[in-house]
Motif scaffolding. Structure first.
Motif: not given
Length: 178
Positions: A139-140, A142-143, A146-147
Motif C-alpha cells: 500500500e505504501h 503504491g501510494a 501514485a502521488s
C-alpha cells in the motif's frame, strides 16, 4: 463463493507469523508488518499453511473473505520479496533527483515538487528520468508512486508526463487544419 479466500497461503522459510486476536504480525528478512483483520474471518495456521474460513455465506462475509486473504498474502510476500514500482518521466526537461532522503521532481511546473518517502520505503533514482520505489508494504509503495504520478499524469497528445514502467498511454491525433 470466494475463490481467492479459499486459496491456501504457504509460509516461506524464514517468515514468522503471530496472531493476537485480530492483529496479524508478519516478520521476515525485509522487516515486520502488522495489520488488524476482520473479526468475522477465522485464520488458521497449520503445517506452514494459512487457511481462512468464514462463518456463513452472507454477502458481508463473502466480500471480506477474499480481501482478508489477499491482505495477509501481500504481507507475507512483502516481507520475503518486497514490492517495487518504477516510474518513468517523459518530456523535454523533465527530470528527478534525490536530495538526501527526498525526491525532487521537475516536470514543467513553476516550482520543483518534493516528496518525502514514508519510513520503510527506499527510493532510488538510477537515471534522471527513472524513479524506483521499493518497500515491504504494498500500500505504501503504491501510494507514493501514485502521488508522484499525480503531479503530471501522461497526456494522450504528446505522451509527456510521469508514467509507470510498462504503462500504455493511448495516443490521440491532434487537430488538423484546412
Amino acid at each position: 463463493m470466494s475463490r481467492i479466500g479459499n486459496k491456501v497461503i504457504t509460509i516461506p522459510e524464514g517468515v514468522e507469523i503471530n496472531v493476537d486476536g485480530n492483529l496479524v504480525t508478519v516478520k521476515g528478512k525485509n522487516g515486520e508488518l502488522s495489520r488488524e483483520i476482520s473479526p468475522i474471518i477465522d485464520l488458521n495456521i497449520e503445517d506452514n499453511e494459512i487457511t481462512f474460513t468464514r462463518p456463513d455465506d452472507s454477502k458481508a462475509s463473502r466480500t471480506i473473505h477474499g480481501t482478508t486473504r489477499a491482505i495477509v498474502n501481500n504481507m507475507v510476500e512483502g516481507v520475503t520479496d518486497g514490492f517495487e514500482k518504477v516510474l518513468e518521466l517523459n518530456g523535454v526537461g523533465y527530470r528527478a533527483q534525490k536530495q538526501g532522503n527526498k525526491i525532487v521532481v521537475n516536470v514543467g511546473l513553476s516550482h520543483p515538487v518534493e516528496f518525502e518517502p514514508v519510513e520503510g520505503l527506499t527510493v532510488d533514482v538510477p537515471s534522471n528520468t527513472v524513479i524506483s520505489i521499493k518497500g515491504a508494504n504494498k500500500e505504501h509503495v503504491g501510494a507514493l508512486a501514485a502521488s508522484i504520478r499525480a503531479v503530471r499524469p501522461p497526456e494522450p497528445y504528446k505522451g509527456k508526463g510521469i508514467r509507470y514502467r510498462g504503462e500504455f498511454v493511448r495516443r490521440k491525433e491532434g487537430k488538423t487544419g484546412k
